[in-house]
Motif scaffolding. Structure first.
Motif, PDB file in Angstrom:
ATOM      1  N   LYS A   1      47.691  48.795  38.792  1.00  0.00           N
ATOM      2  CA  LYS A   1      48.181  49.962  39.529  1.00  0.00           C
ATOM      3  C   LYS A   1      48.815  49.579  40.865  1.00  0.00           C
ATOM      4  O   LYS A   1      49.378  50.435  41.558  1.00  0.00           O
ATOM      5  N   ARG A   2      48.688  48.329  41.241  1.00  0.00           N
ATOM      6  CA  ARG A   2      49.252  47.872  42.506  1.00  0.00           C
ATOM      7  C   ARG A   2      50.769  47.760  42.416  1.00  0.00           C
ATOM      8  O   ARG A   2      51.331  47.527  41.343  1.00  0.00           O
ATOM      9  N   ARG A   3      51.405  47.901  43.581  1.00  0.00           N
ATOM     10  CA  ARG A   3      52.851  47.821  43.667  1.00  0.00           C
ATOM     11  C   ARG A   3      53.261  46.824  44.742  1.00  0.00           C
ATOM     12  O   ARG A   3      52.446  46.443  45.589  1.00  0.00           O
ATOM     13  N   VAL A   4      54.523  46.415  44.726  1.00  0.00           N
ATOM     14  CA  VAL A   4      55.041  45.506  45.752  1.00  0.00           C
ATOM     15  C   VAL A   4      54.842  46.142  47.126  1.00  0.00           C
ATOM     16  O   VAL A   4      55.121  47.323  47.322  1.00  0.00           O
ATOM     17  N   GLY A   5      54.310  45.356  48.058  1.00  0.00           N
ATOM     18  CA  GLY A   5      54.036  45.841  49.401  1.00  0.00           C
ATOM     19  C   GLY A   5      52.590  46.248  49.620  1.00  0.00           C
ATOM     20  O   GLY A   5      52.168  46.425  50.774  1.00  0.00           O
ATOM     21  N   ASP A   6      51.822  46.400  48.537  1.00  0.00           N
ATOM     22  CA  ASP A   6      50.416  46.787  48.669  1.00  0.00           C
ATOM     23  C   ASP A   6      49.595  45.651  49.267  1.00  0.00           C
ATOM     24  O   ASP A   6      49.872  44.470  49.048  1.00  0.00           O
ATOM     25  N   LEU A   7      48.549  46.046  49.992  1.00  0.00           N
ATOM     26  CA  LEU A   7      47.609  45.103  50.595  1.00  0.00           C
ATOM     27  C   LEU A   7      46.432  44.895  49.654  1.00  0.00           C
ATOM     28  O   LEU A   7      45.903  45.867  49.099  1.00  0.00           O
ATOM     29  N   VAL A   8      46.011  43.640  49.464  1.00  0.00           N
ATOM     30  CA  VAL A   8      44.862  43.339  48.612  1.00  0.00           C
ATOM     31  C   VAL A   8      43.869  42.466  49.377  1.00  0.00           C
ATOM     32  O   VAL A   8      44.248  41.690  50.254  1.00  0.00           O
ATOM     33  N   ASN A   9      42.600  42.622  49.035  1.00  0.00           N
ATOM     34  CA  ASN A   9      41.544  41.808  49.649  1.00  0.00           C
ATOM     35  C   ASN A   9      41.467  40.455  48.954  1.00  0.00           C
ATOM     36  O   ASN A   9      41.544  40.374  47.725  1.00  0.00           O
ATOM     37  N   LEU A  10      41.280  39.391  49.754  1.00  0.00           N
ATOM     38  CA  LEU A  10      41.208  38.037  49.207  1.00  0.00           C
ATOM     39  C   LEU A  10      39.926  37.347  49.651  1.00  0.00           C
ATOM     40  O   LEU A  10      39.561  37.396  50.824  1.00  0.00           O
ATOM     41  N   GLU A  11      39.253  36.735  48.690  1.00  0.00           N
ATOM     42  CA  GLU A  11      38.108  35.877  49.009  1.00  0.00           C
ATOM     43  C   GLU A  11      38.298  34.531  48.335  1.00  0.00           C
ATOM     44  O   GLU A  11      38.409  34.448  47.112  1.00  0.00           O
ATOM     45  N   ASN A  12      38.356  33.480  49.143  1.00  0.00           N
ATOM     46  CA  ASN A  12      38.515  32.126  48.608  1.00  0.00           C
ATOM     47  C   ASN A  12      37.236  31.639  47.948  1.00  0.00           C
ATOM     48  O   ASN A  12      36.134  32.128  48.227  1.00  0.00           O
ATOM     49  N   ASP A  13      37.389  30.654  47.087  1.00  0.00           N
ATOM     50  CA  ASP A  13      36.243  29.947  46.525  1.00  0.00           C
ATOM     51  C   ASP A  13      35.446  29.353  47.693  1.00  0.00           C
ATOM     52  O   ASP A  13      36.005  28.655  48.540  1.00  0.00           O
ATOM     53  N   CYS A  14      34.150  29.631  47.742  1.00  0.00           N
ATOM     54  CA  CYS A  14      33.339  29.243  48.899  1.00  0.00           C
ATOM     55  C   CYS A  14      33.141  27.731  49.019  1.00  0.00           C
ATOM     56  O   CYS A  14      32.863  27.220  50.109  1.00  0.00           O
ATOM     57  N   ILE A  15      33.305  26.986  47.932  1.00  0.00           N
ATOM     58  CA  ILE A  15      33.012  25.548  47.956  1.00  0.00           C
ATOM     59  C   ILE A  15      33.874  24.820  48.975  1.00  0.00           C
ATOM     60  O   ILE A  15      33.392  24.004  49.762  1.00  0.00           O
TER      61      ILE A  15
ATOM     62  N   VAL B   1      31.195  34.649  43.850  1.00  0.00           N
ATOM     63  CA  VAL B   1      31.872  35.555  44.782  1.00  0.00           C
ATOM     64  C   VAL B   1      30.809  36.171  45.696  1.00  0.00           C
ATOM     65  O   VAL B   1      29.818  36.722  45.214  1.00  0.00           O
ATOM     66  N   SER B   2      31.009  36.072  47.000  1.00  0.00           N
ATOM     67  CA  SER B   2      30.012  36.569  47.951  1.00  0.00           C
ATOM     68  C   SER B   2      30.234  38.018  48.349  1.00  0.00           C
ATOM     69  O   SER B   2      29.321  38.692  48.813  1.00  0.00           O
ATOM     70  N   GLY B   3      31.458  38.502  48.198  1.00  0.00           N
ATOM     71  CA  GLY B   3      31.773  39.848  48.670  1.00  0.00           C
ATOM     72  C   GLY B   3      32.131  39.880  50.149  1.00  0.00           C
ATOM     73  O   GLY B   3      32.298  40.947  50.731  1.00  0.00           O
ATOM     74  N   HIS B   4      32.235  38.704  50.759  1.00  0.00           N
ATOM     75  CA  HIS B   4      32.647  38.581  52.165  1.00  0.00           C
ATOM     76  C   HIS B   4      34.071  38.036  52.181  1.00  0.00           C
ATOM     77  O   HIS B   4      34.275  36.823  52.102  1.00  0.00           O
ATOM     78  N   ILE B   5      35.042  38.910  52.259  1.00  0.00           N
ATOM     79  CA  ILE B   5      36.425  38.477  52.081  1.00  0.00           C
ATOM     80  C   ILE B   5      36.909  37.669  53.278  1.00  0.00           C
ATOM     81  O   ILE B   5      36.408  37.817  54.395  1.00  0.00           O
ATOM     82  N   ASP B   6      37.905  36.827  53.020  1.00  0.00           N
ATOM     83  CA  ASP B   6      38.462  35.965  54.061  1.00  0.00           C
ATOM     84  C   ASP B   6      39.650  36.594  54.762  1.00  0.00           C
ATOM     85  O   ASP B   6      40.017  36.186  55.865  1.00  0.00           O
ATOM     86  N   GLY B   7      40.264  37.559  54.126  1.00  0.00           N
ATOM     87  CA  GLY B   7      41.431  38.202  54.709  1.00  0.00           C
ATOM     88  C   GLY B   7      42.143  39.032  53.663  1.00  0.00           C
ATOM     89  O   GLY B   7      41.589  39.337  52.605  1.00  0.00           O
ATOM     90  N   THR B   8      43.375  39.386  53.959  1.00  0.00           N
ATOM     91  CA  THR B   8      44.154  40.201  53.030  1.00  0.00           C
ATOM     92  C   THR B   8      45.463  39.502  52.693  1.00  0.00           C
ATOM     93  O   THR B   8      45.898  38.577  53.370  1.00  0.00           O
ATOM     94  N   GLY B   9      46.075  39.962  51.629  1.00  0.00           N
ATOM     95  CA  GLY B   9      47.382  39.471  51.226  1.00  0.00           C
ATOM     96  C   GLY B   9      48.280  40.645  50.888  1.00  0.00           C
ATOM     97  O   GLY B   9      47.810  41.763  50.660  1.00  0.00           O
ATOM     98  N   THR B  10      49.579  40.398  50.853  1.00  0.00           N
ATOM     99  CA  THR B  10      50.557  41.422  50.516  1.00  0.00           C
ATOM    100  C   THR B  10      51.288  41.025  49.246  1.00  0.00           C
ATOM    101  O   THR B  10      51.769  39.892  49.119  1.00  0.00           O
ATOM    102  N   ILE B  11      51.375  41.930  48.294  1.00  0.00           N
ATOM    103  CA  ILE B  11      52.070  41.650  47.037  1.00  0.00           C
ATOM    104  C   ILE B  11      53.572  41.587  47.291  1.00  0.00           C
ATOM    105  O   ILE B  11      54.182  42.562  47.743  1.00  0.00           O
ATOM    106  N   LEU B  12      54.168  40.425  47.002  1.00  0.00           N
ATOM    107  CA  LEU B  12      55.605  40.210  47.212  1.00  0.00           C
ATOM    108  C   LEU B  12      56.421  40.520  45.965  1.00  0.00           C
ATOM    109  O   LEU B  12      57.559  40.981  46.051  1.00  0.00           O
TER     110      LEU B  12
END
Length: 212
Positions: A171-185, A98-109
């Motif tokens: 602690k997350r709920r539906v609608g919350d935003l989360v940080n996403l980092e893909n596998d760098c390979i 994990v690099s700590g350089h996220i690719d974007g965000t996602g929303t919990i559905l």
């Protein structure tokens, strides 16, 4: 470099916002035993640099680019955050690279309990989703997790009780935003394949026809 194994849940002590940047002060306990100015700390999966240290925690600057690409801009006083120090050379890869350089965000559905597990369905844009594969690795708010299912605009992960107890994901709920980092390979392979395609006319079809 991180592994996605969360060491501690910290708490946002204060958020000092500028025109397009911010300074986060974070209360922590466990990681303070070995922390120095200039160290890298993953905060909800985002690599930040320690700029000041106090007896109760540390502070980090968050620049404009980071605010735009992550969920850090939504943090408030009292918000819990996942914390992980950079992995030492003698450490173990308990999660994945994990690099700590996220690719974007996602929303919990959706969040659904399944006996002792908790399932999360997360929606994310195609530029992020394209690198997510079933049984592959992904970091969600800095947590190393395995992808269970992939759909046209979302994916599933499942967490065990230990992960729920020692990270903020429970602690997350539906609608919350989360940080996403893909596998760098996958990103490196795609980049290299792009260069090879331009110089040697190697395509996905060519590789398939030749047994790759």
């Amino acid at each position: 470099m991180f592994t996605g194994i969360i060491e501690e849940i910290g708490t946002i002590e204060s958020v000092k916002k500028g025109a397009s940047s911010a300074v986060l002060r974070i209360q922590a306990l466990k990681i303070m035993d070995d922390i120095h100015l200039g160290d890298s700390i993953a905060v909800n999966g985002v690599c930040l640099t320690v700029t000041t240290i106090s007896t109760a925690g540390f502070a980090s600057d968050v620049m404009h680019e980071t605010m735009n690409r992550s969920s850090l801009g939504s943090l408030r006083m009292g918000s819990p955050v996942n914390l992980e120090r950079a992995m030492p050379a003698t450490g173990r890869f308990g999660g994945h690279i994990v690099s700590g350089h996220i690719d974007g965000t996602g929303t919990i559905l959706n969040i659904q309990r399944d006996d002792n597990a908790i399932w999360y369905k997360i929606k994310t844009p195609l530029p992020v989703l394209r690198y997510i594969i079933e049984k592959g690795s992904i970091a969600i708010d800095g947590i190393s997790l395995t992808v269970a299912n992939v759909y046209k605009d979302s994916f599933d992960v499942s967490i065990i009780p230990h992960t729920a107890l020692f990270t903020t994901l429970a602690k997350r709920r539906v609608g919350d935003l989360v940080n996403l980092e893909n596998d760098c390979i996958g990103k490196y392979v795609e980049r290299l394949m792009g260069k090879e395609t331009q110089s040697n006319n190697i395509t996905a079809e060519f590789l398939a026809q030749n047994g790759f």
